[in-house]
Design a protein around this motif. Structure first.
Motif, short mmCIF file in Angstrom:
data_model
loop_
_atom_site.label_atom_id
_atom_site.label_comp_id
_atom_site.label_asym_id
_atom_site.label_seq_id
_atom_site.Cartn_x
_atom_site.Cartn_y
_atom_site.Cartn_z
N SER A 44 0.82 -1.20 0.00
CA SER A 44 0.00 0.00 0.00
C SER A 44 0.86 1.25 0.00
O SER A 44 1.94 1.29 0.59
CB SER A 44 -0.88 0.01 1.25
OG SER A 44 -1.52 1.25 1.40
N LYS A 69 -7.15 10.07 -6.29
CA LYS A 69 -8.12 9.12 -6.82
C LYS A 69 -7.44 8.28 -7.89
O LYS A 69 -6.35 8.62 -8.37
CB LYS A 69 -9.36 9.82 -7.37
CG LYS A 69 -9.10 10.76 -8.53
CD LYS A 69 -10.38 11.47 -8.95
CE LYS A 69 -10.13 12.44 -10.11
NZ LYS A 69 -11.38 13.10 -10.53
N VAL A 70 -8.07 7.19 -8.23
CA VAL A 70 -7.59 6.30 -9.28
C VAL A 70 -8.54 6.44 -10.46
O VAL A 70 -9.76 6.34 -10.29
CB VAL A 70 -7.51 4.85 -8.79
CG1 VAL A 70 -7.06 3.92 -9.89
CG2 VAL A 70 -6.56 4.74 -7.60
N HIS A 86 -13.60 1.20 -6.10
CA HIS A 86 -12.59 0.53 -5.27
C HIS A 86 -12.15 -0.79 -5.89
O HIS A 86 -12.97 -1.51 -6.47
CB HIS A 86 -13.14 0.27 -3.87
CG HIS A 86 -13.34 1.51 -3.08
ND1 HIS A 86 -14.39 1.69 -2.25
CD2 HIS A 86 -12.62 2.66 -3.01
CE1 HIS A 86 -14.33 2.89 -1.68
NE2 HIS A 86 -13.26 3.49 -2.14
N LEU A 100 -2.97 6.65 -10.67
CA LEU A 100 -3.08 7.49 -9.49
C LEU A 100 -2.93 8.95 -9.89
O LEU A 100 -1.95 9.32 -10.52
CB LEU A 100 -1.99 7.12 -8.47
CG LEU A 100 -1.91 7.98 -7.23
CD1 LEU A 100 -3.18 7.86 -6.40
CD2 LEU A 100 -0.68 7.61 -6.42
N GLN A 140 -7.49 1.65 -5.18
CA GLN A 140 -7.84 2.14 -3.87
C GLN A 140 -8.72 1.12 -3.19
O GLN A 140 -9.66 0.60 -3.79
CB GLN A 140 -8.57 3.48 -4.02
CG GLN A 140 -8.65 4.28 -2.77
CD GLN A 140 -9.14 5.69 -3.07
OE1 GLN A 140 -9.90 5.93 -4.00
NE2 GLN A 140 -8.71 6.63 -2.26
N ASP A 141 -8.39 0.83 -1.93
CA ASP A 141 -9.25 -0.11 -1.20
C ASP A 141 -10.40 0.66 -0.53
O ASP A 141 -10.52 1.87 -0.70
CB ASP A 141 -8.46 -0.95 -0.20
CG ASP A 141 -7.91 -0.16 0.98
OD1 ASP A 141 -8.30 1.00 1.18
OD2 ASP A 141 -7.07 -0.72 1.69
N GLY A 184 -9.60 3.76 1.48
CA GLY A 184 -8.95 4.88 0.82
C GLY A 184 -7.49 4.62 0.57
O GLY A 184 -6.73 5.48 0.21
#
Length: 84
Positions: free
Chosen positions: A17, A28-29, A39, A45, A80-81, A84
């Motif tokens: 991570s 954000k992705v 997610h 990124l 992103q999980d 976040g």
């Protein structure tokens, strides 16, 4: 003395991570179309924050490719999980 913590590792991919987003920073992705991904979907990124550069010195093409609509495109692949 250094504080040691286990870095979060995604159990599915084994990816390390990057951690949580710093204060005064948005991240954000996004997919190839620039739209934010849900997610766990992999994309690029992008970030924005007050301290991001306004451009590359005398390199307008690189600036336009990296800074779009106020977001700095890192070129890094990420997801992103749920945290976040």
């Amino acid at each position: 003395m250094l504080c040691q913590h286990d870095s979060p590792i995604d159990p599915k991919s084994g990816a390390l991570s990057i951690g949580i987003v710093m204060r005064n920073t948005e991240a954000k992705v996004v997919g190839d179309d620039g739209e934010e991904l849900p997610h766990r979907e992999t994309g690029e990124l992008v970030m924005r924050r007050p301290q991001i550069c306004v451009g590359y010195w005398r390199k307008p093409e690189e600036t336009a490719a990296t800074l779009r609509d106020g977001w700095m495109h890192s070129g890094d692949v990420a997801f992103q999980d749920e945290n976040g």
